[in-house]
Each structure stands twice: as C-alpha cells, then as structure tokens.
Design a protein around this motif. Structure first.
Motif, PDB file in Angstrom:
ATOM      1  N   TYR A 382       8.220  -3.614  -2.474  1.00 54.95           N
ATOM      2  CA  TYR A 382       9.448  -3.468  -1.624  1.00 54.95           C
ATOM      3  C   TYR A 382       9.671  -4.669  -1.126  1.00 54.95           C
ATOM      4  O   TYR A 382      10.743  -5.199  -1.004  1.00 54.95           O
ATOM      5  N   THR A 411       4.633   0.108  -0.910  1.00 53.35           N
ATOM      6  CA  THR A 411       4.969  -0.604   0.347  1.00 53.35           C
ATOM      7  C   THR A 411       3.770  -0.329   1.315  1.00 53.35           C
ATOM      8  O   THR A 411       3.170   0.471   0.901  1.00 53.35           O
ATOM      9  N   ARG A 413       4.472  -0.115   4.554  1.00 57.96           N
ATOM     10  CA  ARG A 413       4.966   0.440   5.906  1.00 57.96           C
ATOM     11  C   ARG A 413       5.608   1.963   5.541  1.00 57.96           C
ATOM     12  O   ARG A 413       6.221   2.150   4.463  1.00 57.96           O
ATOM     13  N   SER A 414       5.220   2.686   6.467  1.00 61.12           N
ATOM     14  CA  SER A 414       5.741   4.129   6.287  1.00 61.12           C
ATOM     15  C   SER A 414       6.580   4.671   7.509  1.00 61.12           C
ATOM     16  O   SER A 414       6.819   5.871   7.743  1.00 61.12           O
ATOM     17  N   ASP A 415       7.370   3.694   8.206  1.00 63.07           N
ATOM     18  CA  ASP A 415       7.949   3.968   9.416  1.00 63.07           C
ATOM     19  C   ASP A 415       9.515   4.832   8.800  1.00 63.07           C
ATOM     20  O   ASP A 415       9.772   4.408   7.666  1.00 63.07           O
ATOM     21  N   PRO A 416       9.717   5.748   9.452  1.00 61.95           N
ATOM     22  CA  PRO A 416      11.212   6.382   8.949  1.00 61.95           C
ATOM     23  C   PRO A 416      12.130   5.572   8.555  1.00 61.95           C
ATOM     24  O   PRO A 416      12.891   5.846   7.351  1.00 61.95           O
ATOM     25  N   VAL A 419      11.515   4.193   5.116  1.00 60.23           N
ATOM     26  CA  VAL A 419      11.289   5.197   4.125  1.00 60.23           C
ATOM     27  C   VAL A 419      12.819   5.492   3.673  1.00 60.23           C
ATOM     28  O   VAL A 419      13.319   5.751   2.665  1.00 60.23           O
ATOM     29  N   TYR A 430       7.821   6.607  -4.243  1.00 62.74           N
ATOM     30  CA  TYR A 430       7.264   5.306  -3.544  1.00 62.74           C
ATOM     31  C   TYR A 430       5.709   5.722  -3.134  1.00 62.74           C
ATOM     32  O   TYR A 430       5.507   6.794  -3.216  1.00 62.74           O
ATOM     33  N   LEU A 432       2.385   4.331  -0.598  1.00 57.40           N
ATOM     34  CA  LEU A 432       1.771   3.356   0.257  1.00 57.40           C
ATOM     35  C   LEU A 432       0.723   2.751   0.104  1.00 57.40           C
ATOM     36  O   LEU A 432      -0.396   3.202  -0.416  1.00 57.40           O
ATOM     37  N   LYS A 433       0.578   1.500   0.051  1.00 56.53           N
ATOM     38  CA  LYS A 433      -0.344   0.759  -0.184  1.00 56.53           C
ATOM     39  C   LYS A 433      -1.754   0.872   0.319  1.00 56.53           C
ATOM     40  O   LYS A 433      -3.001   0.637  -0.244  1.00 56.53           O
ATOM     41  N   TYR A 434      -1.781   1.573   1.726  1.00 58.31           N
ATOM     42  CA  TYR A 434      -2.936   1.787   2.378  1.00 58.31           C
ATOM     43  C   TYR A 434      -3.725   2.975   1.939  1.00 58.31           C
ATOM     44  O   TYR A 434      -4.718   3.278   2.671  1.00 58.31           O
ATOM     45  N   LEU A 435      -3.156   3.755   0.952  1.00 62.87           N
ATOM     46  CA  LEU A 435      -3.698   4.911   0.419  1.00 62.87           C
ATOM     47  C   LEU A 435      -5.016   4.545  -0.188  1.00 62.87           C
ATOM     48  O   LEU A 435      -5.012   3.668  -0.557  1.00 62.87           O
TER      49      LEU A 435
END
Length: 459
Positions: A382, A411, A413-416, A419, A430, A432-435
């Motif tokens: 993204y 992405t 970032r997970s801030d609302p 999203v 979507y 999250l890359k840090y998963l």
C-alpha cells in the motif's frame, strides 16, 4: 585515500585496442583522484568525470567483446557475463551510494577505489586469459542457479539478523579491496571425509560498527578486540545458517578459523579458485563479501548431462515434468508487488513451495508483469513511492482484462485511519507485514480455499 594508479607493463595483453583503452581508463581514474580534492565545483567535476569514466568503460567492454568474438575466444560468454555484472549491478549500486552521499569526498573515494580495484584485478586475470597467459579466475564457479540460491539466503539472513536490506552487486567478486576491512576464513569438514569447504568473509569496517557494534552498544568508531571477537562468533553463526540451506555441507563441522591480512586473503583467493564469490552492499551501512571454496560441490552438478546415449530418456522426462507442472497440479500464480527487495524475497521464499510467486518492485512493473503473465492473486504494497498501492489498484481496475484479478494489500500499519482507507478501496483483503510468516501463509491459503469453494458451489 592516496590515489595514483600507475600503468604498468604487466597490464598489457598485447592487443592494441584493449591496451590503449586500459591506459585511458587508468588516466581517467587518476584525474578523478586529483579533481576530487579541488574545492571549487568539486561535486560537479566528480559527477561529470564519473560519467566520462562510465562511458569509456562501457565502450571498452563492447570493443573487448568484439575482439574476443573475432578470435573465437572460448571464454567469451563467461567474460561477457562479468562485464554485465559490473555494468548492471556494481556500477548502479556505487552510483546510488554517490547520490545518497551527495558526492561526498568519502563516497567518491569509495567509488574510485572499487572501480580501480576491479579494473586492476580484471586486467591481470580475465583479460590476460584472453591471450592464454593466465587462467580465468572464474573457470570453476558453481552454476548460476545455485549461486542465485545462495544470494537469496544471504539477503534474507542479513535482514533477519541485522534488519538491514542488502543487494548483491557482483556475483564474480575478484578479491578487490573495498575500504578498511576484516578478512575472516572458516574451514569446515566432516569426520572421515577429506573434502573441505572454506568460507572467506570480508566485512567493511564501518559495516561491523553499524551492525555488531550497535548490537553491543559500543559508542566508539574504532574496532577493538571485543568487537572482533563478537564478529567472529556472529560470522560463525551466519556461515552456519547459510550452510543449513545446502544439504551437501549442512552436516560439516568447523575445524579451523583464521583472521587474515589483506595480503593473506589475496593469496588464498588467488591460489584456490572460488566456486562462489559474491559482493553485497547494505544501503550505505557498508559492504561485505561471501566467498566459498569447495571444488567438490561441482561434482554434484545441476542435473543429468544430456548425451547421445540418454538424450531420448532425458527429454521425455523433462517433457513429462513440464506437463505435470502445467496440468491439474499447476501452482496458482501470486504477484508480489513491493518496493522493498527484502520483503519481496521473504514473501517469495514463504510462498515458493505451494505457489508460483512472481515479483515486481513498483506499480508500473506490476502492470508490465500482469500483461506478460496474468496472476491469480496480487499482493500489493500500500505504501510505495511514486505510484502507491491505491494508484496501482486504480490502474488495474481501469483495464477490463485486469479488473477482476483479486488484490490483497500489504501494509506495515494497522491504525484505524489507514485500515478505513484500505477497506474503502474494496480489495480482497489486507495483510499486516509484521505478522509471523506462518500467519501470512495461512491467510493466503484460506483465501484460495474460499475461492475454490465459491467456484464449486452451485449457481
């Protein structure tokens, strides 16, 4: 850095068109060493001088290859590959470093040092080999596919261990000096086996300070015994992790290690022809090289040689494999679009076993890739520069042929707010890359399972 690279008769190979251009390239480097110290317009002079050097080097490669072709030189393709590596990997990486450093004195010194070292080494070995005076350094390299596999492992390890993105800038590193460095030799073997593997690792001093030094919390800009010892054990772990990926040597034990001077390193390098010799840059943190000397690895080869006796059988087996891979069991294609080389490679390694991953470094490259080979799913970063994920998705949906290809955003970032922006674009989902990698893989598997269930459901 003191900069005089005097022409020596040893550099002559006896071919006027080649020797004259070698002299000219040395003269250009020497002039650049002189110009870089002038305060007035030094940046502009360096920029123009480097362009001039690059132009001459590219023309010289063409002339040299034409000469080799005219005499039916058997090593032409290997020599051409070395030129290509310097032109497409080494020079662009050095130019990027110059631009990041705004053509600082240190960056210009580094550019000139690497180019001069490469030119000297190449002239004294590969160019001399054209006339039969010497043997090519690269007679005994592992096949390209195996070197590429090792490169991928190393790039991923550097990111895993130090959170640094790295880029291979040469797969035929000739042992040239690149700044002040540490030269480390590791010898591995198996009990009762006379086959050994030597690993030579070269670390630019500033890279050690930026990696191991930072981890240790050192506040100094100088190497000390504590940092060197920490580097030894880190290098051991690094080499061991690389070896784990290659079954032929994964069970070997460390039987010897040495810290070498540059001269000692050169002696080992020149006496024993390497099977792998890779040079990496780490986006300004410093350079490092990973070399492997293990001639027995060549014995395993890359497949059964096709000869008159087995040609029919080998071709039939090859076609059967292609038919199987392209039939009902064909893997689903996933296009991974991300401006980070490390993310692209990590995702490819994660998905490679069950899917057919393709890579693109930008939105524009993604459109080109889709045109050539339509994927079943697009994993789209993204947050990309120039053309971001939103713009890329809009381009896809504007083309009727591409509009129904499912897209999952990647992405960090997970801030609302982010999203909400993502979901407003109505992607297929979507990630999250840090998963954890296993979680990412599971979600992609679930996506395709749902797709399969939908296709099998009655209308």
């Amino acid at each position: 850095m003191d900069g005089r690279f005097e022409w020596q008769e040893d550099f002559c190979i006896g071919v006027d068109v080649i020797d004259q251009e070698h002299r000219r390239l040395f003269q250009i480097i020497n002039k650049l060493f002189t110009f870089r110290e002038e305060e007035k317009d030094s940046q502009w002079i360096s920029q123009e001088g480097i362009k001039y050097f690059k132009g001459h080097a590219m023309r010289h490669f063409v002339d040299e290859e034409a000469y080799m072709e005219s005499i039916d030189y058997p090593g032409l393709e290997r020599h051409r590959t070395i030129h290509q590596g310097f032109r497409e990997n080494t020079l662009p990486a050095l130019e990027q470093e110059l631009e990041r450093a705004d053509y600082s004195l240190e960056a210009v010194d580094h550019f000139l040092g690497v180019c001069a070292g490469w030119l000297i080494g190449h002239t004294l070995t590969e160019d001399q080999a054209i006339t039969g005076e010497k043997m090519s350094t690269w007679e005994h390299l592992l096949p390209e596919e195996e070197r590429r596999a090792m490169k991928k492992v190393i790039v991923q390890l550097v990111f895993d261990m130090f959170h640094l993105e790295s880029q291979m800038i040469s797969d035929s590193y000739g042992g040239e000096k690149f700044g002040d460095g540490i030269y480390y030799r590791l010898v591995y073997g198996a009990p009762g086996d006379d086959k050994h593997q030597e690993i030579l690792m070269v670390f630019e001093e500033k890279l050690l300070l930026n990696t191991v030094g930072k981890i240790m919390g050192l506040q100094t800009n100088k190497l000390d015994s504590m940092l060197i010892n920490a580097t030894r054990y880190t290098a051991r772990q690094f080499a061991g992790r690389v070896m784990e990926h290659f079954p032929e040597v994964s069970s070997y034990d460390l039987i010897e290690e040495n810290l070498l001077s540059y001269d000692q390193f050169q002696q080992v390098f020149q006496r024993k022809k390497p099977q792998v010799s890779l040079l990496f840059n780490t986006s300004g943190a410093g350079y490092f090289s990973f070399c492997v000397i293990a001639p027995h690895l060549l014995e395993s080869g890359v497949g059964t040689p096709i000869e008159a006796e087995n040609a029919l059988t080998e071709v039939e087996q090859y076609l059967m494999k292609r038919e199987t891979q392209g039939g009902e069991n064909a893997k689903q294609k996933i296009l991974i679009v991300d401006d980070s080389l490390t993310i692209r490679q990590a995702m490819k390694n994660l998905l490679n076993e069950d899917y057919d991953p393709m890579l693109a470094e930008s939105g524009v490259a993604a459109i080109r890739a889709i045109t050539l080979n339509r994927p079943d799913l697009i994993l789209l970063d993204y947050e990309m520069p120039v053309v971001d994920g939103k713009q890329t998705l809009e381009m896809l949906r504007s083309e009727t042929a591409f509009a129904n290809i499912p897209v999952i955003f990647l992405t960090g970032r997970s801030d609302p707010d982010v999203v909400r922006k993502l979901l407003a674009l109505k992607p297929a989902g979507y990630l999250l890359k840090y998963l954890k990698p296993a979680e990412i893989k599971e979600k992609i598997d679930q996506f395709f399972q749902k797709q399969a269930a939908k296709s099998q459901a009655p209308a």
